[in-house]
Motif scaffolding. Structure first.
Motif, PDB file in Angstrom:
ATOM      1  N   TYR A  33       0.826  -1.193   0.000  1.00  9.76           N
ATOM      2  CA  TYR A  33       0.000   0.000   0.000  1.00  9.76           C
ATOM      3  C   TYR A  33       0.866   1.251   0.000  1.00  9.76           C
ATOM      4  N   TRP A  34       0.312   2.309  -0.573  1.00 10.91           N
ATOM      5  CA  TRP A  34       0.881   3.647  -0.401  1.00 10.91           C
ATOM      6  C   TRP A  34      -0.199   4.560   0.169  1.00 10.91           C
ATOM      7  N   TYR A  35       0.229   5.392   1.124  1.00  8.07           N
ATOM      8  CA  TYR A  35      -0.623   6.388   1.738  1.00  8.07           C
ATOM      9  C   TYR A  35       0.116   7.715   1.734  1.00  8.07           C
ATOM     10  N   PHE A  49      -1.857  -2.892  -3.764  1.00 11.63           N
ATOM     11  CA  PHE A  49      -1.208  -3.675  -4.828  1.00 11.63           C
ATOM     12  C   PHE A  49      -1.145  -5.112  -4.373  1.00 11.63           C
ATOM     13  N   TYR A  50      -1.618  -5.996  -5.224  1.00 12.71           N
ATOM     14  CA  TYR A  50      -1.625  -7.420  -4.872  1.00 12.71           C
ATOM     15  C   TYR A  50      -1.441  -8.232  -6.130  1.00 12.71           C
ATOM     16  N   ASN A  51      -0.638  -9.251  -6.043  1.00 13.30           N
ATOM     17  CA  ASN A  51      -0.432 -10.160  -7.177  1.00 13.30           C
ATOM     18  C   ASN A  51       0.037  -9.395  -8.408  1.00 13.30           C
ATOM     19  N   PHE A  91       3.652   7.236   3.081  1.00 14.11           N
ATOM     20  CA  PHE A  91       3.906   6.013   3.828  1.00 14.11           C
ATOM     21  C   PHE A  91       3.638   4.803   2.946  1.00 14.11           C
ATOM     22  N   CYS A  92       4.541   3.876   3.022  1.00 10.63           N
ATOM     23  CA  CYS A  92       4.342   2.572   2.424  1.00 10.63           C
ATOM     24  C   CYS A  92       3.910   1.621   3.535  1.00 10.63           C
ATOM     25  N   ALA A  93       3.106   0.632   3.199  1.00 11.50           N
ATOM     26  CA  ALA A  93       2.710  -0.377   4.171  1.00 11.50           C
ATOM     27  C   ALA A  93       2.608  -1.716   3.472  1.00 11.50           C
TER      28      ALA A  93
END
Lengths: 111, 114
Positions: A33-35, A49-51, A91-93
């Motif tokens: 994720y990005w926030y 973001f997935y796969n 922020f990245c998560a």
């Protein structure tokens, strides 16, 4: 304890320039994720973001933004032509569900 | 879309007292909720979560209460300590097979007085 890392910690750029913010998520996590957080305001979701593809994105995440996972470890956010209002903490998560782990953030200053 | 609000932007409590921080959300279909703590200059830190099939969950010194009827979420911190001083905000999450859509509340700044 594994942690999400982000580089750089602070990026100063001129309006109209491209920036790439980098993140290394926790290695066995599947969701990224990005926030962003404008100074003094709440955290806002940008993209998940997935796969190897975007799964969700917000209205903020327009054509100026893109994300990539170029290799098995990095997750990047690119802003093609920065605007003054892009100045914020980014922020990245990452998560393996349910807990989401945040990185320390990159402070982007657009002048 | 989902909107998340908070009843109180700042909260001051005496060390040792209990703190209660509140959050309200709008989408009754939201199925997952998280409380985060954010210290100055740092990224949000996961504190505790709760799913919509529960109404209470306890951690170490923290309790989250979920009232789905009025769409209200609270975080209770027992015996508040100086290290608890931070901004606390809730996140309301809608999940599907592809990921999670997070909507964050604006946050409550907790100040612990000696």
């Amino acid at each position: 304890e594994p942690e999400v890392t982000q580089t750089p910690s602070h990026q100063v750029t001129q309006m109209g320039q491209e920036v790439i913010l980098r993140c290394v998520p926790i290695s066995n996590h599947l969701y990224f994720y990005w926030y962003r957080q404008i100074l003094g305001q709440k955290v806002e979701f940008l993209v998940s973001f997935y796969n190897n593809e975007i799964s969700e994105k917000s209205e903020i995440f327009d054509d100026q933004f893109s994300v990539e996972r170029p290799d098995g470890s990095n997750f990047t956010l690119k802003i093609r032509s920065t605007k003054l209002e892009d100045s914020a903490m980014y922020f990245c998560a990452s998560s393996f569900k349910p807990e989401q782990y945040f990185g320390p953030g990159t402070r982007l200053t657009v002048t | 879309g989902e909107s998340v609000g908070l009843h109180l932007p700042t909260l001051s409590v005496q060390e040792g007292d209990n703190s209660i921080i509140n959050c309200a959300y709008s989408n009754s279909a939201s199925d997952y909720f998280i409380w985060y703590k954010q210290e100055s200059g740092k990224g949000p830190q996961f504190i505790i979560d709760i799913r919509s099939n529960m109404d209470k969950r306890q951690g170490q010194r923290v309790t989250v209460l979920l009232n789905k009827t009025v769409k209200h979420l609270s975080l209770q911190i027992a015996a508040t300590q100086p290290g608890d001083s931070a901004v606390y905000f809730c996140a309301v999450i809608e999940e599907d097979n592809y990921g999670q859509n997070f909507v964050f509340g604006p946050g409550t700044r907790l100040s612990v007085l000696p």
